[in-house]
Design an enzyme around this catalytic site. Sequence first.
Site, PDB file in Angstrom:
ATOM      1  N   ARG A  66       2.058  33.106  -8.410  1.00 36.56           N
ATOM      2  CA  ARG A  66       1.156  31.961  -8.424  1.00 36.56           C
ATOM      3  C   ARG A  66       0.757  31.636  -9.856  1.00 36.56           C
ATOM      4  O   ARG A  66       0.637  30.472 -10.245  1.00 36.56           O
ATOM      5  CB  ARG A  66      -0.106  32.225  -7.584  1.00 36.56           C
ATOM      6  CG  ARG A  66      -1.005  30.972  -7.482  1.00 36.56           C
ATOM      7  CD  ARG A  66      -2.355  31.231  -6.844  1.00 36.56           C
ATOM      8  NE  ARG A  66      -3.237  32.006  -7.703  1.00 36.56           N
ATOM      9  CZ  ARG A  66      -3.640  33.236  -7.470  1.00 36.56           C
ATOM     10  NH1 ARG A  66      -3.246  33.875  -6.385  1.00 36.56           N
ATOM     11  NH2 ARG A  66      -4.440  33.868  -8.305  1.00 36.56           N
ATOM     12  N   TYR A 118      -0.849   3.766  -7.458  1.00 36.63           N
ATOM     13  CA  TYR A 118      -0.214   4.323  -6.264  1.00 36.63           C
ATOM     14  C   TYR A 118      -1.272   4.536  -5.186  1.00 36.63           C
ATOM     15  O   TYR A 118      -2.392   4.966  -5.474  1.00 36.63           O
ATOM     16  CB  TYR A 118       0.475   5.637  -6.654  1.00 36.63           C
ATOM     17  CG  TYR A 118       0.845   6.534  -5.508  1.00 36.63           C
ATOM     18  CD1 TYR A 118       1.684   6.085  -4.482  1.00 36.63           C
ATOM     19  CD2 TYR A 118       0.378   7.840  -5.441  1.00 36.63           C
ATOM     20  CE1 TYR A 118       2.030   6.910  -3.424  1.00 36.63           C
ATOM     21  CE2 TYR A 118       0.723   8.676  -4.397  1.00 36.63           C
ATOM     22  CZ  TYR A 118       1.541   8.212  -3.390  1.00 36.63           C
ATOM     23  OH  TYR A 118       1.872   9.034  -2.346  1.00 36.63           O
ATOM     24  N   ASP A 189       0.372   7.763 -15.921  1.00 35.77           N
ATOM     25  CA  ASP A 189       1.322   8.108 -14.875  1.00 35.77           C
ATOM     26  C   ASP A 189       2.651   7.434 -15.227  1.00 35.77           C
ATOM     27  O   ASP A 189       2.755   6.207 -15.212  1.00 35.77           O
ATOM     28  CB  ASP A 189       0.818   7.631 -13.511  1.00 35.77           C
ATOM     29  CG  ASP A 189       1.694   8.101 -12.356  1.00 35.77           C
ATOM     30  OD1 ASP A 189       2.896   8.341 -12.585  1.00 35.77           O
ATOM     31  OD2 ASP A 189       1.191   8.200 -11.225  1.00 35.77           O
ATOM     32  N   LYS A 214      10.195  12.011  -7.646  1.00 35.66           N
ATOM     33  CA  LYS A 214      10.907  10.761  -7.890  1.00 35.66           C
ATOM     34  C   LYS A 214      12.039  10.961  -8.913  1.00 35.66           C
ATOM     35  O   LYS A 214      12.973  11.681  -8.653  1.00 35.66           O
ATOM     36  CB  LYS A 214       9.905   9.695  -8.340  1.00 35.66           C
ATOM     37  CG  LYS A 214       8.608   9.642  -7.504  1.00 35.66           C
ATOM     38  CD  LYS A 214       8.839   9.507  -6.016  1.00 35.66           C
ATOM     39  CE  LYS A 214       7.581   9.116  -5.242  1.00 35.66           C
ATOM     40  NZ  LYS A 214       6.504  10.109  -5.236  1.00 35.66           N
TER      41      LYS A 214
END
Length: 426
Positions: A66, A118, A189, A214
């Site tokens: 982690r 978004y 972004d 993406k």
Amino acid sequence: MTAHSDQAITTPPRAPSPVHGFGTLAVHAGSPHDPATGAVIEAISLSTTFEQTAVGQPIGQFEYSRSSNPNRANFETMVAALEHAKYALAFSSGSATTATILQSLAAGSHVISVSDVYGGTHRYFTQVAKAHGVKVTFTPEIEVDIRDHITEATKLVWIETPSNPTLRLVDIRAVVTQAHKHGILVVVDNTFLSPYVQNPLDHGADIVVHSVTKYINGHSDVVMGVAAFNSDELHKRLSFLQNAIGAIPSAFDSWLAHRGAKTLHLRAREATTNATAVAHALEASPYVIAVNYPGLDSHPHRAIAKKQHRNGMGGGMLSFRIRGGHAAAERFCQLTKIFTLAESLGGVESLVEVPSSMTHAGIPKDQREAVGVFDDLVRISCGVEDAEDLEKDVLQALELAVAETTTTAKLGNGTNGVNGTANGQH
């Protein structure tokens, strides 16, 4: 506006200029050969824990997956190189990246964001950030009125450029200049363009974020996010939260995304070529009201694209308004043969969707339309198929969709029989 210019910050220095070009970095950055076997492609490290030679003395840099994992570390090294950053941190999704950055703000903080973001970002800003005491102000013209929205509590400015789904551009340097005077960090972004087309840190931004799902991964088989930056202080703060919150990607996803990114430059170029061809075809069609594509000279922010994008590229995303309203938009998406009706973007396959009913359905209609997201807007993600095939597919679907909806309208919207099922009700 309440000024706090005494808190002005200096734009962190960018990482040293890379010795190699983008394609070379994409293939080789963060990709060491295995010293034991000579393997040129890294193994997938599925181990959750790592041996220590003594208490608190791990053999290498890894203790628990982690906190850090070899595949994730290699992926982060590669993204940092591509974004001209000193650091990169990977997360389990683009939304987790956004959430972690917002979690780094104290209760009572204020954020200024562009309006057409978004849908998932809008949802987080309006429904989740508010719950932990962070207020977000949206503005459609951030370069023009950012000073009007700055208060003593403003800690962050959030930009999407190009915006989703209207492809509006923001002059990053203009916003950074104003924000940094008041000690405010700027996040960009960069999902819609990818690091190949645009590097926001080079224009003064403090953090660049991506939905790795993406373009960076590019094969529609990984959900993941990443943030890149140059500040040592940001690295200390965000890496702590990456570990403490634990929204991290798996080793396998990190490996897949790293593999996908090795061809990013090739895919981004082809997607731009295809989107440019489709945009020109749409612009010339009598069935189209308007086309949003930064690669067109008709785009209102074309000058910004030439300044901020590699070689003035438009990227692989575009949107357009179709004649015939929402019904025509839906029918168009059903009639394409190569374009797949689906959410997401940036993969090798071409996709099409109706934002008002899909990706942006959670945003109130009046807010959507105020930034150009009308019911007749169609969003297209161009993949890497042949441009001529994509162009033909769009034109045949356009003609059929508009013809069908025009016929339906002339029949009084079909109150009986087959036409009694109104379009847009699912």
